[in-house]
Design an enzyme around this catalytic site. Sequence first.
Site, short mmCIF file in Angstrom:
data_model
loop_
_atom_site.label_atom_id
_atom_site.label_comp_id
_atom_site.label_asym_id
_atom_site.label_seq_id
_atom_site.Cartn_x
_atom_site.Cartn_y
_atom_site.Cartn_z
N ASP A 116 0.85 -1.19 0.00
CA ASP A 116 0.00 0.00 0.00
C ASP A 116 0.89 1.24 0.00
OD1 ASP A 116 -2.22 -1.65 0.15
OD2 ASP A 116 -2.19 -1.68 2.34
N LYS A 120 -0.45 9.99 1.35
CA LYS A 120 -0.43 11.23 2.15
C LYS A 120 0.80 11.26 3.06
CE LYS A 120 -5.32 12.08 2.04
NZ LYS A 120 -6.57 11.53 2.52
N ASP A 152 4.27 -0.72 -8.80
CA ASP A 152 4.04 0.08 -10.01
C ASP A 152 3.92 1.56 -9.60
OD1 ASP A 152 1.55 0.01 -8.72
OD2 ASP A 152 0.54 0.51 -10.60
N THR A 189 2.50 -11.41 -8.92
CA THR A 189 1.50 -11.33 -7.86
C THR A 189 0.15 -11.03 -8.53
OG1 THR A 189 1.51 -8.96 -7.45
CG2 THR A 189 3.31 -10.21 -6.48
N TYR A 191 -1.78 -8.37 -7.98
CA TYR A 191 -1.78 -6.96 -8.37
C TYR A 191 -0.91 -6.74 -9.60
CZ TYR A 191 -4.54 -4.74 -4.73
OH TYR A 191 -5.59 -4.31 -3.96
C1 LIG Z 1 -2.00 -3.73 -2.52
S1 LIG Z 1 -2.16 -5.29 -1.77
C2 LIG Z 1 -0.93 -6.29 -2.61
C3 LIG Z 1 -1.14 -7.76 -2.41
C4 LIG Z 1 -0.10 -8.67 -3.05
N1 LIG Z 1 1.20 -8.48 -2.47
C5 LIG Z 1 -0.04 -8.47 -4.54
O1 LIG Z 1 0.94 -7.90 -5.02
O2 LIG Z 1 -0.98 -8.89 -5.23
C6 LIG Z 1 -1.39 -5.01 -0.20
C7 LIG Z 1 -1.63 -6.16 0.76
O3 LIG Z 1 -0.87 -5.94 1.92
C8 LIG Z 1 -1.66 -6.18 3.07
N2 LIG Z 1 -1.09 -5.36 4.13
C9 LIG Z 1 -0.99 -4.02 4.15
N3 LIG Z 1 -0.42 -3.58 5.28
C10 LIG Z 1 -0.15 -4.71 6.00
C11 LIG Z 1 0.42 -4.90 7.27
N4 LIG Z 1 0.80 -3.87 8.04
N5 LIG Z 1 0.54 -6.15 7.72
C12 LIG Z 1 0.13 -7.21 6.97
N6 LIG Z 1 -0.44 -7.08 5.75
C13 LIG Z 1 -0.58 -5.83 5.27
C14 LIG Z 1 -3.05 -5.75 2.66
O4 LIG Z 1 -4.06 -6.34 3.45
C15 LIG Z 1 -3.08 -6.23 1.22
O5 LIG Z 1 -3.52 -7.58 1.12
#
Ligand SMILES: C[S@@+](CC[C@H](N)C(=O)[O-])C[C@H]1O[C@@H](n2cnc3c(N)ncnc32)[C@H](O)[C@@H]1O
Length: 209
Positions: A116, A120, A152, A189, A191
Amino acid sequence: MRLRNVRGANDIIEKSKYIINDYDNYKGKFYSLFDNNNPIHIEVGMGKGDFIIGMALSNPNINFIGIEKFDSVLVRAVQKLESLDIPNLRLIRMDALNIDSVFSHEVDCLYLNFSDPWPKERHSKRRLTSNLFLYKYDFIFRNECKVIMKTDNRKLFEFSIMSFNNYGYIIDEISLDLYSDDYEGNIQTEYEKKFVSKGNVIYRISVHK
Ligand SMILES: C[S@@+](CC[C@H](N)C(=O)[O-])C[C@H]1O[C@@H](n2cnc3c(N)ncnc32)[C@H](O)[C@@H]1O
């Protein structure tokens, strides 16, 4: 990535042989779950699991642990694994904020895939490559600290390069367009598949300290 609630997700997750429910008992001894001393690689934010499942299948001499904080996503990975037998893979439902209280000097490599971006400024500490997280990672690595990241998001990528550099990490590999470079063995992945099909450029960096 947050999906709508999946009925019975909690139950499905807890009953899976891949899930480490009592992970608090394994600090400093996660190797014992695998009955070997092979390197341990972790993916933080593993989502629905395509990457870590693919990595575990391709690298049977490495132990993989996926970390994901949301049931609604983790359950999808668990469902994919139902018909598979992958001895070198385990999953943990947890927030990476606690990573340094769960693992202790036993991890050899960390993957951050399409994390993520928290665009911000006031949320910048939540980025998985912020100083706060790099500090936590110091406590989980066995010897060398090695982090491999794909995204990306140009701004997150630039932020991460600066953050790694300021924290003393050295860049081993960097790609500003993974799909134009001749990079062999890339495992996508969920995404990544989505972003590549939209024509987005994928950045990758591998660092160590
Ligand atoms: C944008 S998605 C990407 C998922 C995967 N890595 C992909 O590339 O398809 C980000 C993932 O990270 C998880 N995530 C974000 N912050 C996290 C944290 N602090 N601890 C564990 N998981 C987290 C979210 O729940 C989400 O499933």
